[in-house]
Design a protein around this motif. Structure first.
Motif, PDB file in Angstrom:
ATOM      1  N   CYS A   1       0.456  -1.227  -0.065  1.00 22.65           N
ATOM      2  CA  CYS A   1       0.090  -0.250   0.044  1.00 22.65           C
ATOM      3  C   CYS A   1       0.816   1.325  -0.045  1.00 22.65           C
ATOM      4  O   CYS A   1       0.373   2.024  -0.486  1.00 22.65           O
ATOM      5  CB  CYS A   1      -0.784  -0.209   1.191  1.00 22.65           C
ATOM      6  N   GLY A   2       2.346   1.210   0.330  1.00 21.14           N
ATOM      7  CA  GLY A   2       3.001   2.340   0.775  1.00 21.14           C
ATOM      8  C   GLY A   2       2.903   3.316   1.240  1.00 21.14           C
ATOM      9  O   GLY A   2       3.404   4.227   1.923  1.00 21.14           O
ATOM     10  N   VAL A   3       1.613   3.600   2.171  1.00 23.14           N
ATOM     11  CA  VAL A   3       0.720   4.353   3.299  1.00 23.14           C
ATOM     12  C   VAL A   3       1.483   4.275   5.025  1.00 23.14           C
ATOM     13  O   VAL A   3       0.915   4.459   5.936  1.00 23.14           O
ATOM     14  CB  VAL A   3      -0.059   5.279   2.871  1.00 23.14           C
ATOM     15  N   CYS A   4       0.976   2.531   4.687  1.00 24.90           N
ATOM     16  CA  CYS A   4       0.575   2.137   6.468  1.00 24.90           C
ATOM     17  C   CYS A   4       2.037   1.946   7.089  1.00 24.90           C
ATOM     18  O   CYS A   4       3.249   2.506   6.633  1.00 24.90           O
ATOM     19  CB  CYS A   4      -0.188   0.323   6.176  1.00 24.90           C
TER      20      CYS A   4
ATOM     21  N   CYS B   1       4.778  -0.288   5.852  1.00 21.03           N
ATOM     22  CA  CYS B   1       5.712   0.643   4.675  1.00 21.03           C
ATOM     23  C   CYS B   1       6.047   1.800   5.088  1.00 21.03           C
ATOM     24  O   CYS B   1       7.646   1.794   4.410  1.00 21.03           O
ATOM     25  CB  CYS B   1       4.647   0.998   3.609  1.00 21.03           C
TER      26      CYS B   1
ATOM     27  N   CYS C   1       3.080  -4.943   5.298  1.00 19.04           N
ATOM     28  CA  CYS C   1       2.009  -4.132   4.652  1.00 19.04           C
ATOM     29  C   CYS C   1       0.619  -5.162   5.616  1.00 19.04           C
ATOM     30  O   CYS C   1       0.543  -6.164   5.780  1.00 19.04           O
ATOM     31  CB  CYS C   1       2.564  -4.269   3.407  1.00 19.04           C
ATOM     32  N   ASP C   2       0.038  -4.247   5.616  1.00 23.93           N
ATOM     33  CA  ASP C   2      -1.596  -4.351   5.841  1.00 23.93           C
ATOM     34  C   ASP C   2      -2.058  -4.672   5.075  1.00 23.93           C
ATOM     35  O   ASP C   2      -3.231  -4.594   5.383  1.00 23.93           O
ATOM     36  CB  ASP C   2      -1.261  -3.061   6.825  1.00 23.93           C
TER      37      ASP C   2
HETATM   38 ZN   LIG Z   1       1.464  -1.259   3.923  1.00 16.43          ZN
END
Ligand SMILES: [Zn+2]
Ligand SMILES: [Zn+2]
Length: 330
Positions: A94-97, A100, A108-109
């Protein structure tokens, strides 16, 4: 419209079915890969057998893909048609959790996993998120490279988690261990290979790849171990490995699924022994390992199967009949 072939799991526990489909078009950020080889990993067995829950269904398994870029979606940087690429298990994050953002994208979630929650490489073609593909040099054999994409990468993460000790045990001498034994021997470590009792073929493969000792999992190694990595999906190996490691030693569980771990006396954990698990991989793990593999002179032992024989390859892996790694060739 051009069509592709794939081996598809419609429901866990059922054999894969050969299907023809239209070749998909890559969306923004994606590439279409023409598959040259796809390794068969024990995780595929866990998906097919239903031990990993909630796969995308129907699903095309396979996450050790070596192929060439056949088409490119919008906003793809650094990859051109014809480029040789590898596609691993970690298919998207996701790049934002918090994981990450914290450099632990393996946790990653909201991830997608190739061959589990997005279609994989038991096929002539596969779509992949370009950011999670790796450029591969054009000089190595496709089938012999495929096992590096998971057995190598997640093996490498497990190996680093095991620490710097000189004496290492590897429980379950399949695709991952046969790669890691070479890395460890190259680094001057003493590798002890544990196999099913009587598996003379795996034990002799281990010795040919630099192991100083090979024996049955129930045997005590000739010296106490600094660390052990368990690649076999057998929880009963955890207490055995704990007994084999010295004070402060680590037992790393390298697989995604394991049978239950039997209870054991606290004194076997005492003195700062540790039990750890390894989940997935980061792209950094992959870059490190793919750079190291040629320097370490890693050679893989593979058994090739035609794509249509995927069920036979899975059966052979389930029964422990494969030396090294099985690879499907479309
Ligand atoms: Zn993530
Ligand atoms: Zn795998």
């Amino acid at each position: 419209m051009a069509s592709m072939r794939a081996m598809v799991l419609e429901r866990p526990g059922a054999p894969l079915i050969a299907c023809e489909r239209p070749v998909p078009t890559p969306s923004t950020g994606e590439i279409l890969v023409e598959v040259a080889a796809c390794g068969v990993c024990r995780t595929d067995l866990h998906v097919v057998d239903g031990e990993l829950t909630n796969p995308k269904l129907p699903i095309v398994p396979g996450h050790e893909i070596v192929g060439r870029v056949a088409a490119i979606g919008a906003d793809v940087a650094g990859l051109a048609p014809g480029a040789r690429v590898g596609v691993p298990w970690l298919g998207h994050t996701c790049g934002v959790c918090p994981y990450c953002r914290g450099g632990r994208e393996n946790l990653c979630d909201a991830p997608l996993f190739t061959g589990y929650t997005r279609d994989g490489g038991y096929a002539t073609h596969a779509i992949a998120d370009a950011r999670f593909c790796f450029s591969l040099p054009g000089t190595t054999d496709d089938a012999e490279t495929a096992p590096l994409l998971c057995a190598g990468l997640i093996g490498w993460r497990s190996y680093r988690m095991a620490g710097e000790g000189r004496s290492l045990g590897l429980y379950g001498f399949g695709a991952a261990a046969h790669i890691l034994a070479q890395v460890a021997a190259w680094q001057g470590r003493r590798v002890h290979a544990f196999t099913r009792a009587g598996d003379a073929a795996a034990q002799s493969l281990a010795k040919s790849l630099g192991a100083v000792w090979a024996g049955a999992s129930e045997e005590a190694p000739p010296e106490p171990l600094d660390a052990a990595i368990i690649f076999a999906p057998v929880g009963a190996l955890v207490p055995l490995a704990l007994k084999a490691v010295k004070k402060g030693g680590r037992v790393v569980c390298g697989g995604i699924h394991m049978s239950d771990i039997p209870s054991f006396p606290y004194r076997d954990l005492w003195e700062e022994r540790q039990i750890m698990s390894v989940a997935n991989l980061t792209r950094e793990d992959a870059r490190e390992f793919l750079a190291l593999a040629p320097r370490a002179g890693i050679r893989t032992t593979v058994t090739r199967y035609p794509l249509a024989e995927a069920n036979a390859a899975l059966a052979d892996l389930r029964q422990g009949r494969i030396q090294g790694a099985a690879v499907l060739i479309p």
